[in-house]
Write a protein that holds these residues in place. Structure first.
Motif, PDB file in Angstrom:
ATOM      1  N   LYS A 148       0.696  -0.922  -0.003  1.00 48.04           N
ATOM      2  CA  LYS A 148       0.123   0.056   0.214  1.00 48.04           C
ATOM      3  C   LYS A 148       0.940   1.139   0.197  1.00 48.04           C
ATOM      4  O   LYS A 148       2.144   1.233   0.376  1.00 48.04           O
ATOM      5  CB  LYS A 148      -0.762   0.077   1.167  1.00 48.04           C
ATOM      6  N   ASP A 149       0.144   2.461  -0.362  1.00 43.86           N
ATOM      7  CA  ASP A 149       0.899   3.647  -0.347  1.00 43.86           C
ATOM      8  C   ASP A 149       1.689   3.968   1.181  1.00 43.86           C
ATOM      9  O   ASP A 149       1.056   3.773   1.963  1.00 43.86           O
ATOM     10  CB  ASP A 149       0.105   4.850  -0.664  1.00 43.86           C
ATOM     11  N   LYS A 150       2.976   4.197   1.027  1.00 43.13           N
ATOM     12  CA  LYS A 150       3.664   4.555   2.083  1.00 43.13           C
ATOM     13  C   LYS A 150       3.976   3.330   3.036  1.00 43.13           C
ATOM     14  O   LYS A 150       4.672   3.556   4.284  1.00 43.13           O
ATOM     15  CB  LYS A 150       2.885   5.662   2.960  1.00 43.13           C
ATOM     16  N   GLU A 151       3.643   2.245   2.507  1.00 44.96           N
ATOM     17  CA  GLU A 151       4.004   0.883   3.362  1.00 44.96           C
ATOM     18  C   GLU A 151       5.439   0.798   3.240  1.00 44.96           C
ATOM     19  O   GLU A 151       6.082   0.996   2.252  1.00 44.96           O
ATOM     20  CB  GLU A 151       3.226  -0.099   2.913  1.00 44.96           C
ATOM     21  N   GLY A 169       4.177   0.592 -10.122  1.00 41.48           N
ATOM     22  CA  GLY A 169       4.214   1.519  -9.085  1.00 41.48           C
ATOM     23  C   GLY A 169       5.877   2.071  -8.938  1.00 41.48           C
ATOM     24  O   GLY A 169       6.259   1.880  -9.874  1.00 41.48           O
ATOM     25  N   TYR A 214      10.225   2.640   0.882  1.00 44.97           N
ATOM     26  CA  TYR A 214       8.650   2.708   1.071  1.00 44.97           C
ATOM     27  C   TYR A 214       8.045   2.753  -0.271  1.00 44.97           C
ATOM     28  O   TYR A 214       8.568   3.378  -1.143  1.00 44.97           O
ATOM     29  CB  TYR A 214       8.442   4.008   1.832  1.00 44.97           C
ATOM     30  N   ALA A 215       6.861   2.264  -0.331  1.00 43.34           N
ATOM     31  CA  ALA A 215       6.015   2.142  -1.526  1.00 43.34           C
ATOM     32  C   ALA A 215       5.464   3.610  -1.652  1.00 43.34           C
ATOM     33  O   ALA A 215       4.996   4.492  -0.800  1.00 43.34           O
ATOM     34  CB  ALA A 215       4.713   1.375  -1.417  1.00 43.34           C
ATOM     35  N   ILE A 216       5.286   4.000  -3.054  1.00 39.20           N
ATOM     36  CA  ILE A 216       4.871   5.450  -3.268  1.00 39.20           C
ATOM     37  C   ILE A 216       3.500   5.066  -4.154  1.00 39.20           C
ATOM     38  O   ILE A 216       3.491   4.479  -5.279  1.00 39.20           O
ATOM     39  CB  ILE A 216       5.762   6.150  -4.124  1.00 39.20           C
ATOM     40  N   GLY A 217       2.416   5.109  -3.380  1.00 39.33           N
ATOM     41  CA  GLY A 217       1.249   4.628  -4.144  1.00 39.33           C
ATOM     42  C   GLY A 217       1.226   3.236  -4.086  1.00 39.33           C
ATOM     43  O   GLY A 217       2.013   2.325  -3.375  1.00 39.33           O
ATOM     44  N   PRO A 218       0.209   2.468  -4.805  1.00 38.58           N
ATOM     45  CA  PRO A 218       0.037   1.168  -4.727  1.00 38.58           C
ATOM     46  C   PRO A 218       1.184   0.560  -5.530  1.00 38.58           C
ATOM     47  O   PRO A 218       1.480   0.910  -6.803  1.00 38.58           O
ATOM     48  CB  PRO A 218      -1.421   0.933  -5.277  1.00 38.58           C
ATOM     49  N   THR A 219       2.009  -0.345  -5.152  1.00 44.44           N
ATOM     50  CA  THR A 219       3.190  -0.864  -5.641  1.00 44.44           C
ATOM     51  C   THR A 219       3.125  -2.435  -5.657  1.00 44.44           C
ATOM     52  O   THR A 219       2.417  -3.090  -4.651  1.00 44.44           O
ATOM     53  CB  THR A 219       4.190  -0.363  -5.052  1.00 44.44           C
TER      54      THR A 219
END
Length: 265
Positions: A148-151, A169, A214-219
């Motif tokens: 998920k975003d920011k995960e 992503g 960290y993920a930026i948006g769904p990745t």
């Protein structure tokens, strides 16, 4: 063991298949590069070396299997001659599945998985140094994870157990400068988009993670675990080691001093 290695549903399914079991001795050549494919093989036990011909008289050791794995599927999947020679290095046991049964039961699933990752691998510069046989083995070893975003995907300081290839992503790489006792927040080092990869440095240096990711948006990422990494990525090791210098240059520009990634804790 056969059921576990091939991912077949259960022992009852395996018992219904026309399986052949063979006991092998050191030096036994199970498949020979250039021959027509007749069987798909699953390892029950033993160590097996993988050789690829470099010319008409010489061959190169490109990898091995140790008590697990499978081989011989390329010739059956793509209707082509054997792409490598497999030689038993120790006493062992292998199971064989004939061409017709393999194509009926295994081919569709394996083919779809490889197609899923082939485009990703073709777009990764680092993996272009692998030959077809090696790339197909990487495809087989990959699995997908979504974030998920920011995960947080990787945490700085953690033990490394895998590397990642970005399918969809984008991710950001950030680091807390532990050389500065006053540092309280991470600074962004870089971003990685589709076709890029991250997490390999800790596997190369055998040190804890040097940065967080960290993920930026769904990745969505394809994951290669440490055991497959060590078995399959040997031909790419020089490229990954050169990347260490590139990362250290980035850290020097950001933090203002020389930071040795291989010494990070």
């Amino acid at each position: 063991m056969f059921v576990k290695a091939t991912g077949l549903a259960d022992p009852l399914v395996a018992s219904c298949l026309p399986l052949n079991v063979a006991t092998v001795k050191p030096g036994h050549e199970i498949i020979t590069q250039g021959d027509d494919g007749d069987n798909f093989y699953v390892i029950d036990s033993g160590k097996y070396d993988i050789y690829v011909n470099t010319d008409s008289k010489n061959r190169k050791l490109v990898g091995n299997y140790n008590d697990e794995g499978f081989f011989g599927e390329l010739a059956l999947m793509y209707n082509m001659p054997r792409a490598a020679t497999i030689v038993a290095a120790t006493d062992g046991v292998v199971w064989g599945l004939d061409r017709q049964t393999f194509r009926r039961i295994v081919l569709k699933t394996a083919f779809n998985k490889r197609k899923k990752y082939e485009k990703l691998i073709e777009g990764c510069d680092m993996l272009k140094s692998l030959d077809m046989y090696e790339r197909m083995n990487v495809c087989d070893a990959l699995s997908s994870q979504t974030f998920k975003d920011k995960e947080r995907i990787i945490a700085q300081g953690d033990k490394a157990d895998c590397m990642y290839f970005v399918e969809e992503g984008e991710v950001r790489v950030a680091m807390l400068n532990k050389a500065d006792p006053k540092a309280t927040s991470e600074q962004e080092i870089s971003r990685v988009g589709p076709g890029g990869f991250f997490g390999e440095l800790a596997l190369v240096t055998r040190k804890p993670r040097a940065a967080s990711v960290y993920a930026i948006g769904p990745t969505k990422c394809a994951v290669l675990d440490v055991y497959a990494f060590e078995r399959l990525m040997g031909p790419c090791m020089d490229i990954m080691k050169r990347n260490i210098d590139n990362y250290e240059s980035q850290l020097t520009a950001i933090f203002g001093d020389k930071t040795n990634i291989s010494d990070l804790r």
